[in-house]
Design an enzyme around this catalytic site. Structure first.
Site, PDB file in Angstrom:
ATOM      1  N   ILE A  31       0.862  -1.012  -0.158  1.00 26.93           N
ATOM      2  CA  ILE A  31      -0.095   0.078   0.033  1.00 26.93           C
ATOM      3  C   ILE A  31       0.936   1.218   0.124  1.00 26.93           C
ATOM      4  CG2 ILE A  31      -1.677   1.306   1.152  1.00 26.93           C
ATOM      5  CD1 ILE A  31      -2.763  -1.276  -0.175  1.00 26.93           C
ATOM      6  N   CYS A 159      -9.796  -3.070   2.025  1.00 29.38           N
ATOM      7  CA  CYS A 159     -10.130  -3.080   0.389  1.00 29.38           C
ATOM      8  C   CYS A 159     -11.397  -3.603   0.139  1.00 29.38           C
ATOM      9  CB  CYS A 159      -9.004  -3.851  -0.429  1.00 29.38           C
ATOM     10  SG  CYS A 159      -8.698  -5.533   0.565  1.00 29.38           S
ATOM     11  N   ARG A 187      -8.666 -13.439  -2.000  1.00 30.06           N
ATOM     12  CA  ARG A 187      -7.148 -13.857  -2.468  1.00 30.06           C
ATOM     13  C   ARG A 187      -6.375 -14.194  -1.270  1.00 30.06           C
ATOM     14  NH1 ARG A 187      -5.116 -10.966   1.002  1.00 30.06           N
ATOM     15  NH2 ARG A 187      -4.035  -8.990   0.623  1.00 30.06           N
ATOM     16  N   GLY A 214     -18.562  -7.173   7.616  1.00 28.93           N
ATOM     17  CA  GLY A 214     -19.693  -6.649   7.945  1.00 28.93           C
ATOM     18  C   GLY A 214     -19.863  -5.347   9.002  1.00 28.93           C
ATOM     19  N   HIS A 239     -10.055  -9.876  -4.980  1.00 30.07           N
ATOM     20  CA  HIS A 239     -11.131 -10.760  -4.182  1.00 30.07           C
ATOM     21  C   HIS A 239     -12.328 -10.775  -5.099  1.00 30.07           C
ATOM     22  CE1 HIS A 239      -8.904  -9.728  -0.634  1.00 30.07           C
ATOM     23  NE2 HIS A 239      -8.710  -8.637  -0.920  1.00 30.07           N
ATOM     24  N   GLN A 320      -7.270  -5.923  -4.393  1.00 29.95           N
ATOM     25  CA  GLN A 320      -6.921  -5.294  -2.854  1.00 29.95           C
ATOM     26  C   GLN A 320      -5.761  -4.316  -2.824  1.00 29.95           C
ATOM     27  OE1 GLN A 320      -6.070  -8.264  -4.393  1.00 29.95           O
ATOM     28  NE2 GLN A 320      -3.785  -8.788  -3.995  1.00 29.95           N
TER      29      GLN A 320
HETATM   30  P1  NAD Z   1       3.161  -4.843   3.731  1.00 29.05           P
HETATM   31  O1  NAD Z   1       3.776  -6.023   4.311  1.00 29.05           O
HETATM   32  O2  NAD Z   1       3.242  -4.974   2.307  1.00 29.05           O
HETATM   33  O3  NAD Z   1       4.006  -3.421   3.793  1.00 29.05           O
HETATM   34  C1  NAD Z   1       4.321  -2.985   5.278  1.00 29.05           C
HETATM   35  C2  NAD Z   1       5.684  -2.220   5.229  1.00 29.05           C
HETATM   36  O4  NAD Z   1       6.103  -1.768   6.385  1.00 29.05           O
HETATM   37  C3  NAD Z   1       6.785  -3.242   4.999  1.00 29.05           C
HETATM   38  O5  NAD Z   1       7.644  -2.670   3.689  1.00 29.05           O
HETATM   39  C4  NAD Z   1       7.702  -3.549   6.143  1.00 29.05           C
HETATM   40  O6  NAD Z   1       9.044  -3.654   5.875  1.00 29.05           O
HETATM   41  C5  NAD Z   1       7.320  -1.916   6.504  1.00 29.05           C
HETATM   42  N1  NAD Z   1       7.568  -2.158   8.155  1.00 29.05           N
HETATM   43  C6  NAD Z   1       7.730  -3.026   8.912  1.00 29.05           C
HETATM   44  N2  NAD Z   1       7.787  -2.779  10.390  1.00 29.05           N
HETATM   45  C7  NAD Z   1       7.624  -1.327  10.314  1.00 29.05           C
HETATM   46  C8  NAD Z   1       7.338  -0.542  11.343  1.00 29.05           C
HETATM   47  N3  NAD Z   1       7.480  -0.513  12.585  1.00 29.05           N
HETATM   48  N4  NAD Z   1       7.229   1.001  10.758  1.00 29.05           N
HETATM   49  C9  NAD Z   1       7.163   1.420   9.658  1.00 29.05           C
HETATM   50  N5  NAD Z   1       7.005   0.399   8.596  1.00 29.05           N
HETATM   51  C10 NAD Z   1       7.367  -0.896   8.984  1.00 29.05           C
HETATM   52  O7  NAD Z   1       1.899  -4.309   4.358  1.00 29.05           O
HETATM   53  P2  NAD Z   1       0.563  -3.783   3.097  1.00 29.05           P
HETATM   54  O8  NAD Z   1      -0.195  -4.985   2.493  1.00 29.05           O
HETATM   55  O9  NAD Z   1       0.925  -2.768   2.628  1.00 29.05           O
HETATM   56  O10 NAD Z   1      -0.388  -3.402   4.369  1.00 29.05           O
HETATM   57  C11 NAD Z   1      -0.445  -2.146   5.135  1.00 29.05           C
HETATM   58  C12 NAD Z   1      -1.699  -1.855   5.845  1.00 29.05           C
HETATM   59  O11 NAD Z   1      -2.371  -1.706   4.761  1.00 29.05           O
HETATM   60  C13 NAD Z   1      -2.152  -2.941   6.587  1.00 29.05           C
HETATM   61  O12 NAD Z   1      -2.742  -2.385   7.599  1.00 29.05           O
HETATM   62  C14 NAD Z   1      -3.327  -3.552   5.843  1.00 29.05           C
HETATM   63  O13 NAD Z   1      -4.134  -4.343   6.507  1.00 29.05           O
HETATM   64  C15 NAD Z   1      -3.731  -2.611   4.856  1.00 29.05           C
HETATM   65  N6  NAD Z   1      -4.146  -3.017   3.719  1.00 29.05           N
HETATM   66  C16 NAD Z   1      -3.610  -3.918   2.767  1.00 29.05           C
HETATM   67  C17 NAD Z   1      -4.223  -4.466   1.474  1.00 29.05           C
HETATM   68  C18 NAD Z   1      -3.411  -5.407   0.876  1.00 29.05           C
HETATM   69  O14 NAD Z   1      -4.172  -6.373   0.124  1.00 29.05           O
HETATM   70  N7  NAD Z   1      -2.105  -5.539   0.870  1.00 29.05           N
HETATM   71  C19 NAD Z   1      -5.072  -3.747   1.127  1.00 29.05           C
HETATM   72  C20 NAD Z   1      -5.903  -2.892   2.082  1.00 29.05           C
HETATM   73  C21 NAD Z   1      -5.433  -2.581   3.187  1.00 29.05           C
END
Ligand code: NAD
Length: 357
Positions: A31, A159, A187, A214, A239, A320
């Site tokens: 993200i 998402c 997914r 929900g 998804h 997502q």
């Molecule tokens: P990710 O694991 O791809 O990325 C997280 C990043 O943060 C990594 O690069 C990691 O190295 C870094 N990191 C680790 N510890 C850290 C810290 N203490 N401080 C700052 N950065 C740190 O995760 P993501 O999929 O991008 O998800 C991030 C958020 O977005 C989550 O809350 C997730 O639920 C949400 N989200 C994810 C998706 C998805 O499908 N990937 C979709 C919607 C929302």
């Protein structure tokens, strides 16, 4: 740098110039990287920097794109220095230089990070998985942009929740929704995440009802009667929702298709044109040259929209990795203030190549 005039908003002026919104991103994964690129595309924002935990190919790409990098903490700063990679400081240094921080750190780290942002007096946008009851408001731009105005923190919902809120609120405005039920085939994980499965199973997620989606929808569409259930399937790219809505007023499928077709950030596709799977949607985005084949729109199969015994049925796909990117940009503007919903969504959509409605 001077911010270009965004339109008719009640804008803040500093020293006679329209100030750019200074944005930082904490967490540079699926993200965070997308939101960083989207911020760079906004004429009214400046990407001040992003944090990284360690030097790797993602930090090399950031450097190549000219994105200033900060280490998440002192320990990680040492790792960067030992590798000879130039970083501008640590998270706290970044926080001194921004108006809004986008928290895109791993799931369930929001409760740890929130006091750090508060101490620096910086407004924060959290993601859906950051934790429960973290922010002053849950956020989906077309549903409740106004609720976030003047707040210190907002949480862009997940998402799937974003997709559900866009679609259900559209049908609710058109004909009324008395009850929503959704079954989500999720997914398994993101394409670059090699550690998670399943590779040969369907995993109930969770085994009990309802799934978190929900209640999360209810944080945005307050009072909506909704039940969701979910399971994971061995794919990485989207998804798929089976959505069933009980309607307040009698309606035809054409009424619903017209409402969905006129709504922001929803696109209609059909099987006749070759869209027979989620893979085809991703292929469309790839062919179109969308960055990272990103599909920002909730994608509804027009030919699936049906009315049976007064209830509406449809299939919807959600990318997502991408659907929350426009919401993050609008959430930054809502927190910063001086914008109305229509204006912010138009700026965001135009910059990302989304058809603006
Ligand atoms: P990710 O694991 O791809 O990325 C997280 C990043 O943060 C990594 O690069 C990691 O190295 C870094 N990191 C680790 N510890 C850290 C810290 N203490 N401080 C700052 N950065 C740190 O995760 P993501 O999929 O991008 O998800 C991030 C958020 O977005 C989550 O809350 C997730 O639920 C949400 N989200 C994810 C998706 C998805 O499908 N990937 C979709 C919607 C929302």
């Amino acid at each position: 740098m001077e911010r270009k005039e965004p339109g008719n908003a009640l804008r803040q002026e500093r020293s006679g110039h329209f100030a750019l919104i200074k944005v930082g991103i904490n967490g540079f994964g699926t993200i965070g990287r997308r939101v960083a690129d989207a911020v760079k595309k906004q004429d009214d924002m400046e990407l001040v920097g992003v944090t990284k935990t360690k030097p790797d190919y993602k930090s090399m790409v950031a450097e190549k794109k000219g994105i200033p990098m900060y280490a998440v903490d002192v320990k990680s700063l040492e790792t960067f220095r030992a590798a000879g990679v130039n970083v501008k400081g640590v998270l706290n240094d970044l926080l001194q230089r921004v108006d809004v921080i986008v928290d895109a750190a791993p799931e369930d780290t929001g409760a740890f990070n929130k006091p750090i942002y508060q101490q620096a007096s910086v407004k924060a946008v959290f993601q859906g998985g950051a934790g429960d009851n973290l922010a002053d408001a849950s956020f989906v731009a077309q549903c409740n942009f106004e609720e976030a105005i003047g707040k210190r923190t907002v949480q862009v919902v997940s998402c799937n929740t974003t997709g559900l809120c866009r679609t259900i609120s559209t049908i609710d405005r058109a004909v009324g929704v008395t009850k929503a039920r959704a079954v989500l085939a999720r997914r398994a994980t993101d394409p670059d995440d090699v550690k998670k499965g399943p590779i040969d199973a369907v995993v109930l997620d969770p085994t009990t009802l309802p799934s978190h989606h929900g209640p999360d929808v209810q944080a945005v569409l307050k009072g909506l009667n909704i039940v969701t259930m979910a399971f994971k399937v061995p794919t990485t790219h989207m998804h798929l929702h089976s959505l069933i809505l009980s309607l307040r007023k009698p309606a035809t499928r054409e009424d619903l298709v017209a409402a969905l077709g006129a709504a922001p950030r929803i696109q209609l596709v059909d099987g006749k044109s070759g869209y027979k799977s989620t893979a085809a949607i991703i292929d469309w985005a790839r062919d179109l040259g969308r960055p990272r084949n990103d599909v920002y729109e909730a994608t509804v199969w027009k030919d699936s929209v049906s009315i049976v015994d007064g209830e509406a049925y449809m299939f919807m796909a959600v990318h997502q990795e991408a659907i929350v990117v426009p919401e993050n940009i609008d959430a930054i503007r809502a927190l910063y203030g001086g914008y109305i919903r229509e204006e912010s969504m138009k700026l965001t959509d135009t910059s990302l190549g989304i058809v603006h409605r």
